[in-house]
Scaffold this motif. Structure first.
Motif, PDB file in Angstrom:
ATOM      1  N   THR A  94       0.827  -1.204   0.000  1.00 58.20           N
ATOM      2  CA  THR A  94       0.000   0.000   0.000  1.00 58.20           C
ATOM      3  C   THR A  94       0.861   1.253   0.000  1.00 58.20           C
ATOM      4  O   THR A  94       0.615   2.202  -0.755  1.00 58.20           O
ATOM      5  CB  THR A  94      -0.920   0.013   1.236  1.00 58.20           C
ATOM      6  OG1 THR A  94      -1.796  -1.122   1.204  1.00 58.20           O
ATOM      7  CG2 THR A  94      -1.777   1.273   1.263  1.00 58.20           C
ATOM      8  N   ARG A 131      -8.081   7.420  -8.015  1.00 55.97           N
ATOM      9  CA  ARG A 131      -8.747   6.217  -8.523  1.00 55.97           C
ATOM     10  C   ARG A 131      -7.742   5.099  -8.785  1.00 55.97           C
ATOM     11  O   ARG A 131      -8.001   3.931  -8.459  1.00 55.97           O
ATOM     12  CB  ARG A 131      -9.510   6.542  -9.803  1.00 55.97           C
ATOM     13  CG  ARG A 131     -10.694   7.493  -9.592  1.00 55.97           C
ATOM     14  CD  ARG A 131     -11.410   7.775 -10.900  1.00 55.97           C
ATOM     15  NE  ARG A 131     -12.545   8.682 -10.711  1.00 55.97           N
ATOM     16  CZ  ARG A 131     -13.329   9.117 -11.687  1.00 55.97           C
ATOM     17  NH1 ARG A 131     -13.093   8.719 -12.947  1.00 55.97           N
ATOM     18  NH2 ARG A 131     -14.337   9.938 -11.439  1.00 55.97           N
ATOM     19  N   GLY A 134      -6.693   3.565  -5.482  1.00 58.42           N
ATOM     20  CA  GLY A 134      -7.710   2.644  -4.967  1.00 58.42           C
ATOM     21  C   GLY A 134      -7.758   1.344  -5.752  1.00 58.42           C
ATOM     22  O   GLY A 134      -7.870   0.256  -5.173  1.00 58.42           O
ATOM     23  N   MET A 135      -7.652   1.429  -7.070  1.00 59.46           N
ATOM     24  CA  MET A 135      -7.672   0.228  -7.908  1.00 59.46           C
ATOM     25  C   MET A 135      -6.450  -0.655  -7.636  1.00 59.46           C
ATOM     26  O   MET A 135      -6.573  -1.882  -7.551  1.00 59.46           O
ATOM     27  CB  MET A 135      -7.711   0.628  -9.384  1.00 59.46           C
ATOM     28  CG  MET A 135      -9.019   1.222  -9.844  1.00 59.46           C
ATOM     29  SD  MET A 135      -8.942   1.855 -11.552  1.00 59.46           S
ATOM     30  CE  MET A 135      -8.405   0.404 -12.428  1.00 59.46           C
ATOM     31  N   ILE A 137      -4.584  -0.927  -4.887  1.00 60.83           N
ATOM     32  CA  ILE A 137      -4.685  -1.595  -3.579  1.00 60.83           C
ATOM     33  C   ILE A 137      -5.754  -2.679  -3.612  1.00 60.83           C
ATOM     34  O   ILE A 137      -5.569  -3.766  -3.051  1.00 60.83           O
ATOM     35  CB  ILE A 137      -4.993  -0.560  -2.483  1.00 60.83           C
ATOM     36  CG1 ILE A 137      -3.839   0.442  -2.377  1.00 60.83           C
ATOM     37  CG2 ILE A 137      -5.227  -1.247  -1.143  1.00 60.83           C
ATOM     38  CD1 ILE A 137      -4.108   1.587  -1.420  1.00 60.83           C
ATOM     39  N   THR A 138      -6.867  -2.402  -4.295  1.00 61.16           N
ATOM     40  CA  THR A 138      -7.951  -3.382  -4.371  1.00 61.16           C
ATOM     41  C   THR A 138      -7.514  -4.642  -5.114  1.00 61.16           C
ATOM     42  O   THR A 138      -7.764  -5.768  -4.660  1.00 61.16           O
ATOM     43  CB  THR A 138      -9.178  -2.766  -5.061  1.00 61.16           C
ATOM     44  OG1 THR A 138      -9.613  -1.616  -4.331  1.00 61.16           O
ATOM     45  CG2 THR A 138     -10.319  -3.780  -5.139  1.00 61.16           C
ATOM     46  N   VAL A 139      -6.868  -4.469  -6.253  1.00 60.46           N
ATOM     47  CA  VAL A 139      -6.425  -5.621  -7.054  1.00 60.46           C
ATOM     48  C   VAL A 139      -5.417  -6.458  -6.275  1.00 60.46           C
ATOM     49  O   VAL A 139      -5.484  -7.698  -6.262  1.00 60.46           O
ATOM     50  CB  VAL A 139      -5.828  -5.151  -8.389  1.00 60.46           C
ATOM     51  CG1 VAL A 139      -5.186  -6.322  -9.127  1.00 60.46           C
ATOM     52  CG2 VAL A 139      -6.898  -4.510  -9.254  1.00 60.46           C
ATOM     53  N   THR A 141      -5.123  -6.669  -3.034  1.00 60.50           N
ATOM     54  CA  THR A 141      -5.834  -7.333  -1.937  1.00 60.50           C
ATOM     55  C   THR A 141      -6.576  -8.567  -2.435  1.00 60.50           C
ATOM     56  O   THR A 141      -6.601  -9.605  -1.754  1.00 60.50           O
ATOM     57  CB  THR A 141      -6.821  -6.355  -1.281  1.00 60.50           C
ATOM     58  OG1 THR A 141      -6.126  -5.185  -0.843  1.00 60.50           O
ATOM     59  CG2 THR A 141      -7.514  -7.004  -0.085  1.00 60.50           C
ATOM     60  N   ILE A 142      -7.179  -8.467  -3.613  1.00 64.67           N
ATOM     61  CA  ILE A 142      -7.904  -9.598  -4.186  1.00 64.67           C
ATOM     62  C   ILE A 142      -6.969 -10.783  -4.428  1.00 64.67           C
ATOM     63  O   ILE A 142      -7.353 -11.946  -4.263  1.00 64.67           O
ATOM     64  CB  ILE A 142      -8.596  -9.173  -5.503  1.00 64.67           C
ATOM     65  CG1 ILE A 142      -9.737  -8.202  -5.206  1.00 64.67           C
ATOM     66  CG2 ILE A 142      -9.117 -10.387  -6.266  1.00 64.67           C
ATOM     67  CD1 ILE A 142     -10.380  -7.614  -6.451  1.00 64.67           C
TER      68      ILE A 142
END
Length: 309
Positions: A94, A131, A134-135, A137-139, A141-142
């Motif tokens: 992150t 954006r 956020g994308m 970190i989200t990817v 995490t997935i």
């Protein structure tokens, strides 16, 4: 404890404290400004996110070291060690994405290129950067959350039997956590490294090109602008150098090349701590708002000490 180990630990603790203070300061100043104005610019959002993630990263790193030396049972492959390791991986990546998109933000804002894609990104930088953060970190995490959940569920069985008879291919989960999180961390780390270094080099090239164009200007303007550009390029070069040292340290740590608890394992940890700590100081010194607040705090501290004397 050997003298070398004491020396390395002293440096590591000092660097970690600097990182805690620097990133805590960035978070506090921007957080206070947000509470007063109830809004935050994209640059301040990236900077605050970076400060928070790095502050928590330093806390997790120190916590892992302390717990390891307090109890030898808290190893990397224990459940408690796995939670700490997973938290470190998430916060580390992150913070890297925050630093990378902040570098891209500065590059798009400052650099001047005639490339159509660069111009398109430059016009939309304020909207795109939050954006993309956020994308990213989200990817990430997935990709790492399902393996960690699987590890957490199966680890209880591993502790009882030492293997997973229902699925022999999962028996590696019982042995090591480094092999579980290492590949996605290296892949995302390499992507992050490429974007960050590219943005830094493009910004340096743009500044250097602009300095060369100043030769056609008057002497006074040329000297003043050249000095300004040099003052900008110095911290950029230093940050890039630290990041180039940081990446090998992350690779060594991720691949578990050095045995944790031995003297040689402190070297990659020093590399991992040096970049976040030094970079936070560079951000404070080069950011006008943060520099003003820090100078005001130093002046007040100096006045208080002089009154006591």
């Amino acid at each position: 404890m050997p003298l070398l180990e004491i020396f390395l630990w002293a440096i590591l603790v000092t660097v970690s404290i600097v990182g805690l203070l620097g990133n805590g300061f960035i978070t506090a100043v921007n957080g206070h400004r947000w509470l007063r104005k109830r809004k935050m610019l994209p640059c301040d959002l990236l900077l605050t996110s970076l400060g928070i993630s790095r502050f928590l990263l330093e806390v997790i790193s120190l916590m892992g070291c302390v717990l390891y030396y307090i109890s030898s049972e808290i190893s990397l492959d224990s459940y408690a060690g796995a939670v700490i390791h997973f938290s470190w991986i998430f916060l580390n990546m992150t913070s890297l994405w925050c630093a990378t998109w902040l570098s891209v933000f500065y590059c798009l804002k400052v650099a001047n290129f005639t490339n159509p894609l660069f111009i398109w990104l430059k016009l939309r930088v304020n909207t795109l950067m939050p954006r993309l953060l956020g994308m990213s970190i989200t990817v990430f995490t997935i990709f790492i959350l399902p393996p960690f959940v699987d590890y957490s569920i199966n680890k209880k069985w591993c502790n009882q039997t030492g293997t997973l008879p229902a699925n022999a291919s999962q028996s590696a989960i019982c042995k090591t956590i480094s092999g579980l999180f290492g590949p996605p961390q290296l892949v995302f780390g390499s992507i992050n490294f490429s974007i960050n270094v590219t943005a830094s080099i493009l910004l340096l090239l743009s500044l250097w090109k602009h300095m060369r164009n100043l030769k056609n200007s008057s002497a006074d303007v040329k000297d003043l602008s050249t000095q300004v550009h040099i003052n900008v390029m110095k911290p950029l070069l230093f940050s890039l150098f630290l990041y180039l040292l940081y990446f090998p340290g992350m690779v060594f740590f991720t691949m578990n090349i050095f045995t944790f608890g031995r003297n040689e394992s402190l070297f990659p940890r020093l590399l991992l701590s040096a970049f976040p700590s030094a970079h936070s100081i560079i951000l404070i010194v080069t950011n006008p708002k943060l520099k003003e607040v820090s100078a005001r705090i130093l002046r007040k501290t100096k006045d208080i000490l002089e009154r006591r004397d």
